[in-house]
Structures are given as structure tokens and as C-alpha cells.
Design an enzyme around this catalytic site. Sequence first.
Site, PDB file in Angstrom:
ATOM      1  CB  SER A  70      12.275 -53.759 -23.521  1.00 46.78           C
ATOM      2  OG  SER A  70      11.269 -52.835 -23.167  1.00 46.78           O
ATOM      3  CE1 TYR A  91      13.844 -51.030 -27.537  1.00 46.98           C
ATOM      4  CE2 TYR A  91      11.767 -51.262 -26.354  1.00 46.98           C
ATOM      5  CZ  TYR A  91      13.155 -51.159 -26.352  1.00 46.98           C
ATOM      6  OH  TYR A  91      13.838 -51.208 -25.148  1.00 46.98           O
ATOM      7  CE  LYS A 130      15.463 -54.035 -26.912  1.00 45.02           C
ATOM      8  NZ  LYS A 130      16.762 -54.234 -26.266  1.00 45.02           N
TER       9      LYS A 130
END
Length: 263
Positions: free
Chosen positions: A144, A157, A161
Site C-alpha cells: 500500500s 496497517y 505493510k
Amino acid sequence: MDLGLKDKVAVITGGSVGIGLAVAEGLAREGVHLVLCARNEERLLQVAEEIQKQSSVKVLGVKTDVSVAADIDNLRFQVEKAFGGADILINNAGTGSEETIMNASDEKWQHYWDLHVMAAIRLARAFVPYMRKRGGGVILHNASICAKQPLWYEPIYNTTKAALVMFSKCLANEVIGDNIRVNTINPGLVLTPDWWKTAGILCEKEGITAKQYLDRIAKENAPIGRFAAPEELANFFVFLCSPRASYSVGSTYYVDGGWLKVI
Ligand code: NDP
């Protein structure tokens, strides 16, 4: 342009909806046989059947929670049984989080570590040996833009990531000698059903429609002023899977409508 992918076998995690589904459809159009995995078996099997009907490729759905080691063992077994191995692995399954560092539990950190990082590690251990036997392969990680440019409301997150991007680089170095190309794609805003669901909830508080909410998010963030369609990401994934991308190794590609603010 013939991408030279006909009759390859691809394993796609999270292939039942959103970006993973678009990648599955894109690869099927190139004649790639598919193994799709996700947790919701009903949706997975329905999607697998639909893709198989619309194309000439074989499609297998295997119920899998990629954050669970035993499920990955089973996936490997099912792929071996059906296709004797795989040429392409797309590590796509993942999801956003919402927390502050001060409030998130160890269990939550661990869950996202298992989902975004351990899954990629275990899947590499499962499928690299088959790629070696087949003379090469491709592994793509869907991370991402948040791996580089964090969003304030999802530190878990962002962190997991970012770890996935580093893992991808290390794996690329380790297996390029076996003709296995590993790369990462960092998407920006991609309009999947999940975004519509979130917008549907949040727009009510503001007295606007879901579409107005999404347009505002896009205009505030991406210079292109809109979300990507999943197919716009899928085109990039499919190209990277193909021998046309033969010199792309160990890189991270942003497909983000200009959202990344640094060079
Ligand atoms: P969706 O929520 O639309 O789809 C996620 C897919 O992953 C589904 O097939 C889901 O199926 C599957 N999945 C989720 N958890 C697991 C699990 N534990 N084991 C196996 N499968 C799982 O996601 P998107 O298409 O939006 O996102 C795909 C990837 O792209 C994610 O990694 C996400 O972080 C990344 N990304 C997305 C962006 C966006 O704007 N959409 C932007 C940047 C990155 P099921 O629930 O049945 O398991």
C-alpha cells in the site's frame, strides 16, 4: 500484445473481490489457470465458477485464512494436487486497521503481522520450491502507499505493510538466481466494494451521498482527482507477471494517481 502467460498457473490470495478479483480476471484473459483463496467459501466458489465459465482456464477456489499456517499448508497441498505447482503467486489478501498505538492490544498487532507478513513468508516457503522446479516464477506483493506515507488512523496497517515491502525486497534478492522475480505494488485509492460500504456509513453523519464522500476523499488526496478502478491496478499486476517485465526485480511500484508526496 501477447504477454506470453498462456497455461501458467497463478495462486491469488484474496481473489474473491476487489483488486484480487480484478487481477484474477485479467490473468484469466491471458490464459492463466487460477487458484483463488479467501475465507468466505460461498463467495469464493461462486467467483471461481463465474471466471471459469467466462474463460477457457481452470479455476480452483480453496477456502484459506492466510494468517493461519495450517491453512497455507492445505493450500499448497490442493495446488499440488490440482496443478502440480504454480508459476505465479499474488500475495494480495489484506485489510485496513483502525487504532492508536496507545490503545491497540498485542493481539491486534500479532493478527496483522500474521496477515500481512507471515502469510507472505509462509506462502513463499510453500511455492518457491515449485517455481524452482519449473525454471522460474513471479511473486507480487500488494502492499500500500501507506507503507511509505502513513495514514494517522491505522499505524498497524502502515507498519505491517512497510514490513511486507522490506520482506519483498529480501526475497527478491534471495530467489532471483532461480529466475523468480519478486516485486511490490503500492496502490493508492482503489474503488472496491469495501470503500462503498465505508462511504455509505460515514456519509450519513455528514448528510451527503456515498458518491460525494468518495469524490471528496479522492480530490483531497490524489492529484488525479479520482479513485482507481480495480482493473487499473490489475493491468499493472498482469504486466509484471509477464515476461515483458523481465528486468523488473526487487522493486516497489506506486500506482496511486500521484498521491505519494515524495519522489
Ligand atoms: P477487499 O476487502 O475488497 O478484498 C480483500 C480480499 O482478501 C477478499 O477476497 C477477502 O476475502 C480476502 N481476505 C481478507 N482477509 C483474508 C484472510 N485472512 N485470508 C484469506 N483471504 C483474506 O480488499 P481490496 O481489494 O481493497 O485490497 C486488496 C489488497 O490491496 C489489500 O492487501 C489492501 O491492503 C491493498 N490495498 C487496497 C487499497 C484500496 O484502496 N482498496 C489501497 C492500497 C492497498 P474473505 O473476506 O472472504 O477472506
